[in-house]
Design an enzyme around this catalytic site. Structure first.
Site, PDB file in Angstrom:
ATOM      1  N   THR A 275       0.663  -1.161  -0.335  1.00 27.58           N
ATOM      2  CA  THR A 275       0.164  -0.191  -0.230  1.00 27.58           C
ATOM      3  C   THR A 275       0.807   1.012  -0.224  1.00 27.58           C
ATOM      4  O   THR A 275       1.699   0.689   0.710  1.00 27.58           O
ATOM      5  CB  THR A 275      -1.116   0.135   0.911  1.00 27.58           C
TER       6      THR A 275
ATOM      7  N   LYS B  97      -0.536  -0.777  -4.656  1.00 32.74           N
ATOM      8  CA  LYS B  97      -2.122  -0.470  -4.499  1.00 32.74           C
ATOM      9  C   LYS B  97      -2.066   1.281  -3.292  1.00 32.74           C
ATOM     10  O   LYS B  97      -1.676   1.100  -2.778  1.00 32.74           O
ATOM     11  CB  LYS B  97      -2.689  -1.226  -2.776  1.00 32.74           C
TER      12      LYS B  97
ATOM     13  N   LYS C 218      -3.486   4.479  -2.615  1.00 29.13           N
ATOM     14  CA  LYS C 218      -4.962   4.828  -1.471  1.00 29.13           C
ATOM     15  C   LYS C 218      -5.135   6.536  -2.550  1.00 29.13           C
ATOM     16  O   LYS C 218      -3.947   7.551  -2.471  1.00 29.13           O
ATOM     17  CB  LYS C 218      -4.778   5.407  -0.598  1.00 29.13           C
TER      18      LYS C 218
ATOM     19  N   ASP D  66      -7.925   2.810  -4.770  1.00 29.76           N
ATOM     20  CA  ASP D  66      -8.429   2.347  -3.473  1.00 29.76           C
ATOM     21  C   ASP D  66      -8.848   3.504  -3.064  1.00 29.76           C
ATOM     22  O   ASP D  66      -7.812   4.374  -2.300  1.00 29.76           O
ATOM     23  CB  ASP D  66      -7.872   1.747  -2.429  1.00 29.76           C
TER      24      ASP D  66
ATOM     25  N   GLU E  12     -10.484   0.468  -6.401  1.00 20.60           N
ATOM     26  CA  GLU E  12     -11.548  -0.886  -4.908  1.00 20.60           C
ATOM     27  C   GLU E  12     -11.954   0.775  -4.909  1.00 20.60           C
ATOM     28  O   GLU E  12     -12.148   1.574  -3.803  1.00 20.60           O
ATOM     29  CB  GLU E  12     -10.492  -1.577  -3.950  1.00 20.60           C
TER      30      GLU E  12
ATOM     31  N   ASP F 222     -15.366  -3.776  -2.349  1.00 16.94           N
ATOM     32  CA  ASP F 222     -14.578  -4.009  -0.591  1.00 16.94           C
ATOM     33  C   ASP F 222     -15.310  -3.340   0.039  1.00 16.94           C
ATOM     34  O   ASP F 222     -16.438  -4.511   0.877  1.00 16.94           O
ATOM     35  CB  ASP F 222     -13.473  -3.884  -0.622  1.00 16.94           C
TER      36      ASP F 222
ATOM     37  N   LYS G 262     -12.364  -9.722   3.120  1.00 17.85           N
ATOM     38  CA  LYS G 262     -10.917  -9.708   4.729  1.00 17.85           C
ATOM     39  C   LYS G 262     -12.286 -10.556   5.455  1.00 17.85           C
ATOM     40  O   LYS G 262     -13.628 -10.266   5.514  1.00 17.85           O
ATOM     41  CB  LYS G 262     -11.593  -8.370   4.287  1.00 17.85           C
TER      42      LYS G 262
ATOM     43  N   ASP H   8      -3.240  -9.168  -1.387  1.00 16.15           N
ATOM     44  CA  ASP H   8      -3.492  -7.871  -0.334  1.00 16.15           C
ATOM     45  C   ASP H   8      -3.303  -7.735   0.822  1.00 16.15           C
ATOM     46  O   ASP H   8      -4.089  -7.756   1.316  1.00 16.15           O
ATOM     47  CB  ASP H   8      -4.200  -6.349  -1.291  1.00 16.15           C
TER      48      ASP H   8
END
Length: 365
Positions: free
Chosen positions: A135, A160, A162, A190, A218, A243, A267, A320
């Site tokens: 991330t 990934k 943000k 994301d 995401e 998600d 998750k 992830d």
């Protein structure tokens, strides 16, 4: 093997750098650890982070749910009565998915130990190694570019990133990251529910117009807005992953049936543990929807449980699980080996966890 005691503690591990998203900024992992003790001496380990902005769970809430709702229905029960045990956990009150996830993974740990087999082999055993992304937190564009370059230098080939904290800056952020790392590095983004549906489509198509070559986005819109999520999926040039919209097998089925997303992110903390995650993966197999396995900001016990699941189910095509490598130290003894982007599952029985460094583990009772 009978469960004789449920013990709780707090795990505190500083991060290498602050973790920043559109929803929060975090400087350390502060998780609840559960130990299920048995009459044979075996201990099953579970873990849950208090991720209030996403799951609604606080540290006190997690501990209270385990002590008051879950522990009473599993104490003095035989581990080999496994299906009934896991069902009791899921029925022990409403919501509290993080508390349920921690106890559920500890039960799987004990069940694997009882039968002398790793959990990933109990679940299917599709592979032994995984490759995770890492991330890149929300920051000014130049700082994100530096963080991306550092990640690539450490061997990561998928980032990934943000976005969403300031939509006007998001394209600039991604352009800076793409320019820094070149065209061969995979970039997925994301938004953590930060955009409206129309805003998401405009931003995503603008990003692709600029040649940013994004693999997926995401959760671009609020979790409850399935109609908006489907709108983005139909109109965006970037594939969409659900998600926060997927907490349960029933949620996943709605996504699949309405074609509201191209992919989903499983998750354990959202769905209540390995047991329900398996149901989501099975539904995804039926509908042919590829899954990502993800984590909250968790230390290795919980992420290790997700590794066991991901190594067992081939419908999980994206990983992830960077929580442990974001931590400055690993206080967990045993379990999967995290060598930057490469994760290797343990072949020890259960989850393979042997203990916790007491320097980072406290309030155990």
């Amino acid at each position: 093997m009978k469960i004789t005691q449920v013990r709780l503690g707090r795990l505190s591990v500083p991060l290498r750098v602050p973790f920043k998203t559109a929803l929060r900024t975090v400087n350390s992992v502060e998780d609840i650890v559960v130990e299920l003790h048995t009459d044979t001496g075996a201990i099953g380990y579970g873990e849950a982070p208090p991720t209030g902005p996403i799951t609604g769970d606080t540290a006190g809430g997690i501990m209270g749910a385990i002590r008051e709702l879950i522990a009473p229905v599993i104490l003095n029960q035989e581990v080999d009565d496994f299906e009934a045990l896991t069902a009791r956990v899921q029925k022990a009150g409403v919501h509290n998915t993080s508390a349920k996830a921690a106890v559920d993974m500890a039960l799987w740990d004990l069940y694997g130990q009882l039968h002398h087999i790793p959990v990933h082999k109990l679940l299917g055993g599709a592979r032994r190694t995984l490759v995770t992304d890492i991330t890149i937190s929300v920051n000014p564009p130049e700082e994100m570019a530096r963080d991306a370059l550092d990640a690539v230098a450490r061997g990561y080939d998928c980032l990934k990133v943000k976005v969403g904290a300031d939509p006007a800056l998001d394209t600039a952020r991604l352009a800076a990251v793409r320019k820094a790392v070149g065209d061969d590095v995979c970039i997925r983004i994301d938004a953590n529910q930060a955009w409206t549906p129309r805003q998401a489509v405009r931003i995503l198509n603008e990003m692709q117009d600029k040649g940013l070559a994004l693999e997926l986005v995401e959760q671009p819109v609020p979790a409850a807005d399935l109609e908006g999520l489907a709108y983005v999926t139909r109109n965006s040039w970037v594939p969409v992953m659900a998600d926060e919209s997927v907490f349960s097998p029933a949620d996943a089925m709605k996504i699949f049936q309405n074609r509201a997303a191209d992919y989903i992110n499983i998750k354990l903390m959202k769905c209540g543990g390995i047991t329900n995650a398996l149901r989501i993966a099975a539904a995804a197999e039926v509908y042919g929807v590829e899954c990502m396995i993800g984590c909250m900001l968790e230390a290795k016990i919980a992420v290790n449980a997700a590794v066991e699941l991901a190594c067992a189910r081939s419908i999980i095509t994206r990983v992830d699980l960077d929580g442990p490598v974001l931590c400055s130290v690993d206080p967990i003894q045993g379990g999967a080996r995290f060598d930057e982007r490469l994760i290797t599952v343990s072949d020890d029985p259960g989850l393979g966890i042997h203990g916790i460094d007491p320097s980072y583990f406290f309030e155990k009772k």
